[in-house]
Design an enzyme around this catalytic site. Sequence first.
Site, PDB file in Angstrom:
ATOM      1  N   ARG A  62       0.849  -1.189   0.000  1.00  0.00           N
ATOM      2  CA  ARG A  62       0.000   0.000   0.000  1.00  0.00           C
ATOM      3  C   ARG A  62       0.888   1.244   0.000  1.00  0.00           C
ATOM      4  NH1 ARG A  62      -4.941  -1.000  -1.917  1.00  0.00           N
ATOM      5  NH2 ARG A  62      -5.862  -2.823  -0.904  1.00  0.00           N
ATOM      6  N   ALA A  74     -10.331  -7.682  -1.459  1.00  0.00           N
ATOM      7  CA  ALA A  74     -11.253  -6.542  -1.400  1.00  0.00           C
ATOM      8  C   ALA A  74     -11.036  -5.649  -2.601  1.00  0.00           C
ATOM      9  CB  ALA A  74     -11.016  -5.751  -0.111  1.00  0.00           C
ATOM     10  N   GLU A  91     -14.051  -9.660  -6.700  1.00  0.00           N
ATOM     11  CA  GLU A  91     -12.780  -9.374  -6.029  1.00  0.00           C
ATOM     12  C   GLU A  91     -12.138 -10.646  -5.481  1.00  0.00           C
ATOM     13  OE1 GLU A  91     -11.021  -6.721  -6.109  1.00  0.00           O
ATOM     14  OE2 GLU A  91     -12.494  -5.379  -6.994  1.00  0.00           O
ATOM     15  N   GLU A  95      -8.443 -11.470  -6.800  1.00  0.00           N
ATOM     16  CA  GLU A  95      -7.305 -11.353  -5.876  1.00  0.00           C
ATOM     17  C   GLU A  95      -6.857 -12.676  -5.269  1.00  0.00           C
ATOM     18  OE1 GLU A  95      -7.663  -8.245  -2.988  1.00  0.00           O
ATOM     19  OE2 GLU A  95      -7.731  -6.708  -4.540  1.00  0.00           O
ATOM     20  N   GLU A 143      -1.118  -5.345  -7.407  1.00  0.00           N
ATOM     21  CA  GLU A 143      -1.798  -6.641  -7.353  1.00  0.00           C
ATOM     22  C   GLU A 143      -0.974  -7.757  -7.989  1.00  0.00           C
ATOM     23  OE1 GLU A 143      -5.710  -6.220  -8.986  1.00  0.00           O
ATOM     24  OE2 GLU A 143      -6.478  -5.257  -7.170  1.00  0.00           O
TER      25      GLU A 143
END
Length: 195
Positions: A62, A74, A91, A95, A143
């Site tokens: 992040r 998420a 999602e 993910e 990602e």
Amino acid sequence: MSTYEVRSHTERMRNRVFSIVTDAVEMPGGEVADRDYMVHVGAVGVVALDGEGRVALVRQYRPAVRQVLWELPAGLIDVPGESLVDAAARELAEEADLVAARWDLLAEVHTTPGCSNEKIRLFLAREVGPVTSDTPYERTHEEADLELHWVALDEAVRMALSGEITNAACVIGVLAAAQAKAQDWKTLRPATSAE
């Protein structure tokens, strides 16, 4: 309680995920004060539990905190007309390469109401299995480096309470799932009640 009437609303900037606005708000006593905040598209998160009682957690970088965090699968509510539970399923597939046959609503949370209207709906996904598509989702940017980990729910609770998990949605989702399990899942709401 006062009504806090908004006297004016000015958008300062906009991108595909959020806008920054300034509201002139009448305070108790009549004074008008400017309040800046982020208007967010909203998000969904998934606590996916397998048959062994493990939760699917991802590790994701992040930029805002310059750290790799433990998180739930998420993402944004950014597909027009898509239901919230369908967004959560999308999602989870994107993910974690997972699908689920059973969906319930765990919690709805304003993540940072002091500076944003963002609301995340957290779903419990059970009866999970791998995505069966021959064409896996192509992850890009942060990602592309996602790592999926299966963690025992009790261990995830320990991680949340010890500060090892700091992502708010993940902390709330893990604790809500543990509480729902302790109540024999009777506190769960239908997945569609978040709509």
